[in-house]
Every structure is written in structure tokens, then in C-alpha cells.
Design an enzyme around this catalytic site. Structure first.
Site, PDB file in Angstrom:
ATOM      1  N   ASP A  96       0.864  -1.185   0.000  1.00  9.99           N
ATOM      2  CA  ASP A  96       0.000   0.000   0.000  1.00  9.99           C
ATOM      3  C   ASP A  96       0.900   1.234   0.000  1.00  9.99           C
ATOM      4  O   ASP A  96       1.663   1.454   0.936  1.00  9.99           O
ATOM      5  CB  ASP A  96      -0.866  -0.025   1.276  1.00  9.99           C
ATOM      6  CG  ASP A  96      -2.145   0.754   1.138  1.00  9.99           C
ATOM      7  OD1 ASP A  96      -2.136   1.772   0.422  1.00  9.99           O
ATOM      8  OD2 ASP A  96      -3.143   0.365   1.761  1.00  9.99           O
ATOM      9  N   ASP A 192      -2.883   4.647  -2.563  1.00 12.10           N
ATOM     10  CA  ASP A 192      -3.870   5.344  -1.728  1.00 12.10           C
ATOM     11  C   ASP A 192      -4.300   6.668  -2.377  1.00 12.10           C
ATOM     12  O   ASP A 192      -3.451   7.449  -2.835  1.00 12.10           O
ATOM     13  CB  ASP A 192      -3.220   5.619  -0.363  1.00 12.10           C
ATOM     14  CG  ASP A 192      -4.220   6.091   0.674  1.00 12.10           C
ATOM     15  OD1 ASP A 192      -5.189   5.359   0.921  1.00 12.10           O
ATOM     16  OD2 ASP A 192      -4.017   7.188   1.245  1.00 12.10           O
ATOM     17  N   GLU A 242      -6.692   3.636  -5.724  1.00 13.83           N
ATOM     18  CA  GLU A 242      -7.899   3.981  -4.967  1.00 13.83           C
ATOM     19  C   GLU A 242      -8.368   5.341  -5.452  1.00 13.83           C
ATOM     20  O   GLU A 242      -7.653   6.337  -5.308  1.00 13.83           O
ATOM     21  CB  GLU A 242      -7.609   4.031  -3.466  1.00 13.83           C
ATOM     22  CG  GLU A 242      -8.891   4.206  -2.665  1.00 13.83           C
ATOM     23  CD  GLU A 242      -8.682   4.772  -1.273  1.00 13.83           C
ATOM     24  OE1 GLU A 242      -9.503   4.492  -0.404  1.00 13.83           O
ATOM     25  OE2 GLU A 242      -7.702   5.511  -1.054  1.00 13.83           O
ATOM     26  N   HIS A 316     -10.913  -1.742   4.883  1.00 11.33           N
ATOM     27  CA  HIS A 316     -10.669  -1.277   6.253  1.00 11.33           C
ATOM     28  C   HIS A 316     -11.345   0.059   6.551  1.00 11.33           C
ATOM     29  O   HIS A 316     -11.239   0.556   7.667  1.00 11.33           O
ATOM     30  CB  HIS A 316      -9.160  -1.158   6.465  1.00 11.33           C
ATOM     31  CG  HIS A 316      -8.558  -0.152   5.528  1.00 11.33           C
ATOM     32  ND1 HIS A 316      -8.493  -0.346   4.164  1.00 11.33           N
ATOM     33  CD2 HIS A 316      -8.035   1.073   5.749  1.00 11.33           C
ATOM     34  CE1 HIS A 316      -7.970   0.709   3.597  1.00 11.33           C
ATOM     35  NE2 HIS A 316      -7.667   1.594   4.529  1.00 11.33           N
ATOM     36  N   ASP A 317     -11.982   0.673   5.555  1.00  9.51           N
ATOM     37  CA  ASP A 317     -12.668   1.956   5.749  1.00  9.51           C
ATOM     38  C   ASP A 317     -14.189   1.807   5.748  1.00  9.51           C
ATOM     39  O   ASP A 317     -14.911   2.804   5.847  1.00  9.51           O
ATOM     40  CB  ASP A 317     -12.320   2.936   4.606  1.00  9.51           C
ATOM     41  CG  ASP A 317     -10.853   3.319   4.573  1.00  9.51           C
ATOM     42  OD1 ASP A 317     -10.210   3.312   5.639  1.00  9.51           O
ATOM     43  OD2 ASP A 317     -10.358   3.620   3.471  1.00  9.51           O
TER      44      ASP A 317
HETATM   45  O1  TEU Z   1      -8.983   6.355   2.159  1.00  9.24           O
HETATM   46  C1  TEU Z   1      -9.435   7.360   1.350  1.00  9.24           C
HETATM   47  C2  TEU Z   1     -10.831   7.775   1.508  1.00  9.24           C
HETATM   48  O2  TEU Z   1     -11.220   8.809   1.008  1.00  9.24           O
HETATM   49  C3  TEU Z   1     -11.744   6.966   2.300  1.00  9.24           C
HETATM   50  O3  TEU Z   1     -12.194   5.781   1.944  1.00  9.24           O
HETATM   51  C4  TEU Z   1     -11.979   7.509   3.621  1.00  9.24           C
HETATM   52  O4  TEU Z   1     -11.732   6.577   4.609  1.00  9.24           O
HETATM   53  C5  TEU Z   1     -13.421   7.943   3.692  1.00  9.24           C
HETATM   54  O5  TEU Z   1     -13.610   8.946   2.735  1.00  9.24           O
HETATM   55  C6  TEU Z   1     -13.714   8.485   5.027  1.00  9.24           C
HETATM   56  O6  TEU Z   1     -15.051   8.845   5.070  1.00  9.24           O
HETATM   57  C7  TEU Z   1      -7.630   6.093   2.178  1.00  9.24           C
HETATM   58  C8  TEU Z   1      -7.340   4.969   3.132  1.00  9.24           C
HETATM   59  O7  TEU Z   1      -7.953   3.799   2.679  1.00  9.24           O
HETATM   60  C9  TEU Z   1      -7.765   5.380   4.507  1.00  9.24           C
HETATM   61  O8  TEU Z   1      -7.635   4.350   5.451  1.00  9.24           O
HETATM   62  C10 TEU Z   1      -6.929   6.578   4.903  1.00  9.24           C
HETATM   63  O9  TEU Z   1      -7.363   7.073   6.139  1.00  9.24           O
HETATM   64  C11 TEU Z   1      -7.020   7.692   3.861  1.00  9.24           C
HETATM   65  O10 TEU Z   1      -6.856   7.217   2.533  1.00  9.24           O
HETATM   66  C12 TEU Z   1      -5.916   8.691   4.090  1.00  9.24           C
HETATM   67  O11 TEU Z   1      -4.678   8.124   3.778  1.00  9.24           O
END
Ligand code: TEU
Length: 553
Positions: A96, A192, A242, A316-317
Site C-alpha cells: 500500500d 492510496d 484507490e 478497512h474503511d
Molecule cells: O482512504 C481514502 C478515503 O477517502 C476513504 O475511503 C476515507 O476513509 C473515507 O472517505 C472516510 O469517510 C484512504 C485509506 O484507505 C484510509 O484508510 C486513509 O485514512 C485515507 O486514505 C488517508 O490516507
């Protein structure tokens, strides 16, 4: 065909996967210890969320050293061992890469904030006055630096400063770092929020939070092409971007082989069907027809445009999908299998998030003290400050918090679900004595065995990779049925997304009399065909293989 088009990826959140050293957090050797399980499941790649050195304010998405392993996860020798031992089982690692921002503890930022003329100042984005852009984690996207009396941009937490990709030295450093990991033997990269790296130079304001200006920004395709030339070209690597709030047109460009950018893209439109008016922190039922429409549009659109989708329900989000779009109570097993089938029979590369394969549920934490996630804690504070009642905030957090997915993996019914002998960093979901890998392995009818069969089916049935997608009954309020169409054969995929029985007649398909023999996978013991009608039981789902004669035009 590129091998990743027939692959399945398993996502690991190392902090919550398995603690080899019996600590509060999981570690890299914990992953090594579970490789036999992952090989048995049949996955091809492991995407590991960040394990590089980080103050862990956002659990590793705030990196302070791209070349060092965070001591809580282990050492460089452990990563090398993981790459080797996974490779011996035919499994490759996807790293990642968080390069939209760094932690403010990164030496680049530490140098940059020394003075306005520091050589690293231009690694980040500074302004005398903030504009109206909002952070995705709540509040302004600009934080004041008292030493140099300017504001820096942070689209996420204030501890995650956005890198300035317009600076060629930044790109050079990032590509150098990615080559370092490529040469260590990783099999690919997950990038990311990579579609947020290019900001318009004038930082325009609008009647919004700013996202329309920096999403899929002006030079993002050029920067990804450069990354491809500098890092991927000539190497057998898979790359997935992503893409936050993106569009189909951009995703086609990102993932079209002729663009030479990425292998595939994640988008999140189908996971906003329970965000009324695009607001995340509001409790809501999901919009089923909307879900079908979005997934169908992306299937057809990416297919016609020559792009490639990364398919997923969970990460994970996101909350656990069985709690979100199905039933985590009486019909947990049937509905988790149904969701797996509905997703894995689509075109694209499926991603399984740890615990999804055993049907893990949201933990139902009702007290803010049970939460650890920076986004959740920020929102809780901001909503309280805005006068929203605690109960209302907690109801939304319970349904939407990212911590729903981050509780430790359930390995067994033993203490702490076999994750560690000590109290984990975040509480466990209370249902681990029933829902765990050990129990699922022992039950041939479990969600786990179903996922294993879905993975095997993808390898055995080329139509799943290549077949044209066609949605049947797009307006049906309860059933998602679709075809995957090939030369003289089709797959029929039928999913009842609700607990109520229902009867349907499918257009385009003459159902064969010997359907039982044509069943490729299902979540009930026999196929529900009665003449031309289907009688679907709660959350019933099945896949039939049809040949020429059985396809009515
Ligand atoms: O996530 C990006 C992102 O915009 C999301 O899915 C976010 O968690 C959501 O909008 C919140 O409401 C990535 C990663 O997957 C996440 O874990 C990180 O916190 C984020 O980037 C910042 O690096």
C-alpha cells in the site's frame, strides 16, 4: 491475458490480523503464520495496508519513513521472509503506497516547516490564507504553521500533509522509493487516494468542499504515466488505484492498457447508497435499486471502454457488508454467501477483506470510548461542538465508523478469538465464539467454504473473466439477476437481496429442465426452478451455466 484478470486479492489489515508475538497489535510474522490458510483459500495476492514507520495517527496512512518498517509490525527481515514464504505458495504481496500525503513527522515535512526558503518547502503545499476546501476527516483542509506563518494543505487529518506532485523532486523521490520496494520483490502496489495528487494551481473556491477541483485533477494522468514508465514498465506488477469520488471516464483512462497508467481502479459509488444526499454521518437504509444501477453501469461502462474494475464490498474503511446490505442475524450465513456470489461473478478482480470470508459482522460498539479511528473521533468531536445530540452521533457512528471493519480477526473461540493472548488494541466483536475461522473450517457449509468455492470457480470458468455483463430486471425491488454472456454459453446469476421469499420470471432465459446439474454454486441445497418461474427463498443466490439451446433471444 494479464494474470491479475483472473486473480483474487485478499486484503490484510496487519494491526488486526494476527499477533505472532502475543501483543496488542498484529504483526508481519503473524501473517507468515497464516499463509497456509490463505493458500488453502486460494487467493493470489495479499494487499497489506501500510506497515511502514508511522506515528499511527491514521493507522499507518501517515508515513514518516518509506524505507523503514514500523517497529510494532516487525523488521525488514520479516517483510523479506513474508515475500519469500508467500511466493513459495504462489502468493504475491501488494504494497500500500501512500504518496498523496506524508505524516507531518516525515523528515521532508520537518525540514519544510523550518523556513519558507528551506529546500524541502516545495515538497508540500503552502498558502498565506486558507481557501474553503474541507478535510475529508472534518474541518478545514488547511492547518496553520506558527513557525513560518503559512497554512499547509491536508485533505485528510492535519497530521497528513499533502505532497506537492508538481515538484519534480517529489515525483523522483516517490518513484525511487517504489523501485526500492519493487526490487525487494513485491508483486504490486495499491495506491492510496491516487486521483487526488494533482491540484489546480490557483486553488479555486466553489460552492462545495473543494473536491471537484482536486479530484481527478489537471495532471493526474500525466503523473501516473510517468509512474508507469519509471516503476512498472517491463516488470510483472499489478497496480490498483484507490479513486475517491471519481468518474467512469477517468477510470477507463486510468486502467486502459493503452494509457499505460494502472492495472485497475477502485471506486466507491456503490458504497454511497446508504449516504442520503451524499452525507456519510447519517443513519439510513441502503438503496437497493441504486446499488444495482451503479454496479451495472460500471460493469457495462468499463467493459465497453476497455477499463478494468477492482471489485469489493469491504475494506478497512467500510462497515462489514453483511451488516450493511444483508442480515447479520438469522440469515447471516445465507446472506453473506449471497453477497459473495453477487460480487465474485462480476467482471473485474475481486478483493476479499479479512474476516469477510467468514461473514464477520459490525461489532455494535455503542460507546465512543470503544472507538480508535481518527476520522470517527474527529467527527464525534465536531458534531458535539455543533450541538448534535450524543445519541444521534453515536447511532451514525455505530453504523458507519471505519472501526466496524478493524476489530481483530476471529481465528477461534479461544480467548481474544485466538488473535493474541493479551488484550487487543481495540475490542473484539462479541460474536467471535460462534463466528471464527476454526469453526468455519470444520463446517463444509460455512461462508468460508463458499468463498473458497467462488475463488475456485473463477479459475475454472473463463466466462467469469471475459463474459459480457447484462443486467436482467433492473427495476426489480428485491432481486439482482444478471447474465455473463459468451460465445454460445452464458452464466445466469440470481441473488435475492432480502429476507422475504419472492417469485420471478426472467426475461431472455429459457430455464433448462436439468437445472440441478447446471448449478455452479448456490446457497441452498437445491435449485428453486419451477417451470419458467423462480421461487427464491430468503437471500437465495445461485449461478447456472446455460448453453445455446437454453438461451431465448
Ligand atoms: O482512504 C481514502 C478515503 O477517502 C476513504 O475511503 C476515507 O476513509 C473515507 O472517505 C472516510 O469517510 C484512504 C485509506 O484507505 C484510509 O484508510 C486513509 O485514512 C485515507 O486514505 C488517508 O490516507
Amino acid at each position: 491475458m494479464q494474470d491479475w484478470k483472473r486473480s483474487v486479492v485478499y486484503q490484510i489489515y496487519p494491526k488486526s490480523f494476527y499477533s505472532h508475538a502475543d501483543r496488542a497489535t498484529g504483526d508481519l510474522l503473524g501473517i507468515v503464520a497464516k499463509l497456509d490458510y490463505l493458500q488453502w483459500l486460494g487467493v493470489d495476492y495479499l494487499w497489506l495496508t501500510p506497515f511502514l514507520r508511522s506515528p499511527q495517527r491514521d493507522n499507518g496512512y501517515d508515513i514518516s519513513d518509506y524505507y523503514a518498517i514500523d517497529p510494532s509490525y516487525g523488521s525488514m527481515a520479516d517483510v523479506e521472509r513474508l515475500i519469500t514464504e508467500a511466493g513459495q505458495r504462489g502468493i504475491r504481496l501488494m504494497l500500500d503506497i501512500v504518496v498523496s500525503h506524508t505524516s507531518i513527522e516525515h523528515p521532508w515535512f520537518q525540514a519544510a516547516r523550518q523556513s519558507r526558503d528551506n529546500p524541502f518547502r516545495d515538497f508540500y503545499i503552502w498558502r498565506d490564507t486558507p481557501n474553503n476546501w474541507q478535510s475529508k476527516f472534518g474541518g478545514s483542509a488547511w492547518a496553520y504553521d506558527a513557525v513560518t506563518e503559512q497554512y499547509y494543505l491536508h485533505l485528510f487529518d492535519h497530521s497528513q500533509a499533502d505532497l506537492n506532485w508538481d515538484n519534480p523532486r517529489v515525483r523522483e523521490e516517490i518513484f525511487r522509493m517504489m523501485r526500492f520496494w519493487r526490487d525487494k520483490g513485491v508483486g504490486g502496489f495499491r495506491l492510496d487516494v491516487i486521483n487526488l495528487i494533482s491540484k489546480p494551481k490557483d486553488f479555486p473556491e466553489g460552492d462545495c468542499d473543494g473536491r471537484r477541483f482536486y479530484t481527478d485533477g489537471p495532471l493526474v494522468h500525466e503523473y501516473l504515466q510517468e509512474m508507469n514508465r519509471e516503476v512498472f514498465d517491463g516488470h510483472p506488477l499489478v497496480s490498483v488505484g484507490e479513486m475517491s469520488s471519481t468518474t467512469l471516464e477517468h477510470c477507463i483512462r486510468y486502467s486502459h492498457p493503452e494509457s499505460s497508467e494502472l492495472s485497475m481502479t477502485f471506486n466507491f459509488h456503490h458504497l454511497k447508497v446508504d449516504y442520503p444526499g451524499l452525507q456519510k454521518w447519517v443513519c439510513a437504509e441502503f438503496d437497493f435499486i441504486g446499488l444495482k444501477r451503479i454496479l451495472s453501469d460500471w460493469q457495462a461502462g468499463m467493459q465497453q471502454g476497455g477499463g478494468w474494475n477492482a471489485l469489493f464490498w469491504c475494506n478497512h474503511d467500510q462497515p462489514r457488508v453483511v451488516s450493511r446490505f444483508a442480515d447479520d442475524g438469522v440469515y447471516r450465513v445465507q446472506s453473506a454467501k449471497m453477497l459473495g456470489t453477487a460480487l465474485h461473478l462480476l467482471q473485474g478482480t475481486p478483493y476479499i477483506y479479512q474476516g469477510e470470508e467468514i461473514g464477520m459482522t459490525d461489532p455494535g460498539f455503542a460507546d465512543i470510548r470503544q472507538y480508535r479511528d481518527v476520522e470517527t473521533l474527529n467527527i464525534h468531536r465536531l458534531k458535539l461542538e455543533a450541538g448534535v445530540p450524543e445519541e444521534e452521533i453515536m447511532a451514525a457512528i455505530q453504523q458507519k465508523s471505519r472501526d466496524n471493519a478493524r476489530t481483530p480477526m476471529h481465528w477461534s473461540a479461544a480467548q481474544n478469538a485466538g488473535f493474541s493472548s493479551v488484550q487487543p488494541w481495540i475490542e473484539l466483536a462479541p460474536n467471535y465464539p460462534e463466528i471464527n475461522v476454526e469453526a468455519a473450517l470444520a463446517d463444509g457449509d460455512s461462508v468460508l467454504h463458499h468463498y473458497r468455492r467462488l475463488i475456485a470457480l473463477r479459475k475454472a470458468e473463463p466466462l467469469i473473466t471475459t463474459g459480457e455483463y447484462r443486467c436482467l430486471l433492473p427495476e426489480h425491488p428485491q432481486v439482482w439477476a444478471y447474465l455473463r454472456v459468451g460465445e454460445g454459453e452464458r452464466l445466469l446469476v440470481v441473488n435475492n437481496f432480502f429476507a422475504a421469499d419472492c417469485e420471478v420470471r426472467l426475461p431472455e432465459v429459457a430455464l433448462p429442465v436439468d437445472s440441478q446439474q447446471r448449478l455452479l454454486i448456490s446457497n441452498y441445497p437445491n435449485c428453486p426452478l419451477r417451470g419458467a418461474f423462480l421461487y427464491l427463498r430468503p437471500y437465495e443466490s445461485f449461478v447456472l451455466h446455460l448453453t445455446e439451446g437454453e438461451i431465448s433471444q
